[in-house]
Scaffold this active site. Structure first.
Site, mmCIF file in Angstrom:
data_model
loop_
_atom_site.group_PDB
_atom_site.id
_atom_site.type_symbol
_atom_site.label_atom_id
_atom_site.label_comp_id
_atom_site.label_asym_id
_atom_site.label_seq_id
_atom_site.Cartn_x
_atom_site.Cartn_y
_atom_site.Cartn_z
ATOM 1 C CG HIS A 1 -0.339 0.135 2.543
ATOM 2 N ND1 HIS A 1 -0.047 -0.967 3.320
ATOM 3 C CD2 HIS A 1 0.075 1.210 3.278
ATOM 4 C CE1 HIS A 1 0.500 -0.578 4.457
ATOM 5 N NE2 HIS A 1 0.581 0.752 4.457
ATOM 6 C CG HIS B 1 3.612 4.932 5.024
ATOM 7 N ND1 HIS B 1 2.574 5.556 5.674
ATOM 8 C CD2 HIS B 1 3.234 3.631 4.881
ATOM 9 C CE1 HIS B 1 1.609 4.679 5.918
ATOM 10 N NE2 HIS B 1 1.982 3.497 5.434
ATOM 11 C CD GLU C 1 3.315 -0.148 7.188
ATOM 12 O OE1 GLU C 1 2.674 -0.986 7.851
ATOM 13 O OE2 GLU C 1 2.764 0.821 6.613
#
Length: 144
Positions: A8, A87, A136
């Site tokens: 994502h 992010h 992440e």
């Protein structure tokens, strides 16, 4: 380290409700999760699914809104009041091995490994060590 699937893109927003309207009405999104609170991470979260032709899960847009005044994304929104890309998140098969590899490369990891919005272990890497992007790393979900 082997690059895994882009799971994502995190988008910070001052209003998940307004962002849902944007992705539905402007971008044509048809699959948007119900927002939920992650107080331990200081955010409210919602996922916008992107379509695929394969039937597999596509990359998602993770909408993140501050949960409270102590939210870690408040600083980002102070600099970017309209919100924006916060992010990127990549999957790995083994979070502990990935963490050890990044540490071995001298990359700064922000905080402990913890459970993320998908219910799998995650950690974040400092943007200054990742070409300016907060990154992440998440363990691939079992249902993927």
């Amino acid at each position: 380290m082997k690059l895994g699937r882009l799971n994502h893109i995190g988008v910070a927003t001052p209003s998940i409700a307004d962002s849902i309207t944007h992705y539905r009405d402007v971008m044509g999104a048809t699959s948007i999760s119900t927002p939920f609170d992650l107080p331990e991470q200081g955010v409210k979260v919602c996922f916008v699914d992107t379509p695929t032709d394969t039937g597999l899960n596509g990359t998602q847009i993770e909408l993140i809104e501050p949960f409270d005044d102590a939210s870690p994304i408040n600083g980002f929104l102070a600099k970017n009041p309209a919100g924006g890309q916060h992010h990127v998140c990549f999957e790995v098969p083994d979070i502990a091995a990935a963490r050890a590899e990044f540490e071995g490369m001298g990359k700064r990891i922000l905080g402990p490994t913890r459970i993320g919005a998908h219910g799998t272990p995650i950690f974040f890497l400092h943007p200054k060590d990742m070409q300016g992007m907060l990154t992440e790393i998440m363990e691939t979900p079992i249902d993927h």
